[in-house]
Scaffold this motif. Sequence first.
Motif, short mmCIF file in Angstrom:
data_model
loop_
_atom_site.label_atom_id
_atom_site.label_comp_id
_atom_site.label_asym_id
_atom_site.label_seq_id
_atom_site.Cartn_x
_atom_site.Cartn_y
_atom_site.Cartn_z
N ARG A 84 0.83 -1.20 0.00
CA ARG A 84 0.00 0.00 0.00
C ARG A 84 0.87 1.26 0.00
O ARG A 84 0.61 2.20 -0.75
CB ARG A 84 -0.92 0.00 1.21
N ARG A 85 1.92 1.27 0.82
CA ARG A 85 2.81 2.44 0.88
C ARG A 85 3.54 2.65 -0.44
O ARG A 85 3.66 3.77 -0.93
CB ARG A 85 3.83 2.28 2.02
N LEU A 86 4.05 1.56 -1.03
CA LEU A 86 4.75 1.68 -2.31
C LEU A 86 3.81 2.16 -3.42
O LEU A 86 4.20 2.97 -4.26
CB LEU A 86 5.38 0.34 -2.70
N ALA A 87 2.60 1.67 -3.42
CA ALA A 87 1.63 2.12 -4.42
C ALA A 87 1.33 3.61 -4.24
O ALA A 87 1.24 4.35 -5.21
CB ALA A 87 0.35 1.30 -4.33
N ALA A 88 1.22 4.05 -3.00
CA ALA A 88 0.95 5.46 -2.73
C ALA A 88 2.13 6.32 -3.15
O ALA A 88 1.95 7.37 -3.78
CB ALA A 88 0.64 5.66 -1.25
N LEU A 89 3.34 5.90 -2.81
CA LEU A 89 4.54 6.66 -3.20
C LEU A 89 4.67 6.77 -4.72
O LEU A 89 5.19 7.76 -5.23
CB LEU A 89 5.80 5.99 -2.64
N SER A 90 4.21 5.75 -5.42
CA SER A 90 4.30 5.73 -6.88
C SER A 90 3.06 6.30 -7.56
O SER A 90 2.98 6.29 -8.78
CB SER A 90 4.50 4.28 -7.35
N HIS A 91 2.10 6.74 -6.74
CA HIS A 91 0.83 7.27 -7.26
C HIS A 91 0.11 6.23 -8.13
O HIS A 91 -0.44 6.56 -9.18
CB HIS A 91 1.06 8.57 -8.05
N LEU A 92 0.09 5.00 -7.66
CA LEU A 92 -0.52 3.90 -8.41
C LEU A 92 -1.79 3.36 -7.75
O LEU A 92 -2.35 2.37 -8.23
CB LEU A 92 0.48 2.75 -8.58
N GLU A 93 -2.25 3.99 -6.68
CA GLU A 93 -3.41 3.44 -5.97
C GLU A 93 -4.63 3.31 -6.87
O GLU A 93 -5.28 2.28 -6.90
CB GLU A 93 -3.80 4.30 -4.76
N ALA A 94 -4.93 4.36 -7.62
CA ALA A 94 -6.12 4.32 -8.49
C ALA A 94 -5.95 3.29 -9.60
O ALA A 94 -6.88 2.55 -9.91
CB ALA A 94 -6.40 5.70 -9.07
N LEU A 95 -4.77 3.24 -10.18
CA LEU A 95 -4.52 2.28 -11.26
C LEU A 95 -4.68 0.85 -10.76
O LEU A 95 -5.25 0.01 -11.45
CB LEU A 95 -3.11 2.48 -11.83
N LEU A 96 -4.21 0.59 -9.55
CA LEU A 96 -4.34 -0.75 -8.98
C LEU A 96 -5.70 -0.98 -8.33
O LEU A 96 -6.01 -2.10 -7.92
CB LEU A 96 -3.21 -0.99 -7.96
N GLY A 97 -6.52 0.06 -8.24
CA GLY A 97 -7.84 -0.09 -7.65
C GLY A 97 -7.81 -0.34 -6.17
O GLY A 97 -8.65 -1.04 -5.64
N ILE A 98 -6.83 0.23 -5.48
CA ILE A 98 -6.67 -0.05 -4.06
C ILE A 98 -6.79 1.19 -3.18
O ILE A 98 -6.46 1.15 -2.02
CB ILE A 98 -5.31 -0.72 -3.77
N GLU A 99 -7.29 2.29 -3.73
CA GLU A 99 -7.30 3.52 -2.96
C GLU A 99 -8.05 3.43 -1.64
O GLU A 99 -7.68 4.07 -0.68
CB GLU A 99 -7.83 4.71 -3.78
N ASP A 100 -9.08 2.61 -1.54
CA ASP A 100 -9.75 2.48 -0.25
C ASP A 100 -10.08 1.04 0.08
O ASP A 100 -11.05 0.75 0.74
CB ASP A 100 -10.98 3.37 -0.17
N ASP A 101 -9.23 0.14 -0.33
CA ASP A 101 -9.44 -1.29 -0.09
C ASP A 101 -9.52 -1.64 1.39
O ASP A 101 -10.45 -2.29 1.83
CB ASP A 101 -8.30 -2.07 -0.76
N SER A 102 -8.57 -1.23 2.21
CA SER A 102 -8.57 -1.65 3.62
C SER A 102 -8.96 -0.51 4.56
O SER A 102 -8.82 -0.63 5.75
CB SER A 102 -7.22 -2.20 4.01
N ARG A 103 -9.47 0.55 4.03
CA ARG A 103 -9.87 1.67 4.88
C ARG A 103 -11.35 1.61 5.20
O ARG A 103 -11.94 2.56 5.65
CB ARG A 103 -9.54 2.99 4.18
N ARG A 104 -11.98 0.48 4.94
CA ARG A 104 -13.43 0.31 5.20
C ARG A 104 -13.68 0.15 6.67
O ARG A 104 -12.93 -0.34 7.40
CB ARG A 104 -13.95 -0.93 4.48
#
Length: 104
Positions: A84-104
Amino acid sequence: MGQACVKRDDSGVARVEGDLDFVSVVPLVKLPDWLFTETKDPVIDLAGVEHANSAGVALLLEWMADARRDGRRLRFVNLPDSLRRLAALSHLEALLGIEDDSRR
């Protein structure tokens, strides 16, 4: 944990276990054929990943690209904090579809 693998559970969900690093991702580049037999848009559960580096992010991107070429969509759930941190640092959260996966 070391060597990584993809296992199928009883519901057809693919569960990734192990570390996703530069050595362990190589055998995982091609998703197992069984992953697409029951559903067009499979779920990949990453709860069993204890550690991941940028090779893990690259693996997820490769899996998504392969699925898209076949007209499919993957959904990743239970990403470990390292991914999650690496995806955020790379600005890939939206591309990977993980922007709010575990924040539910």
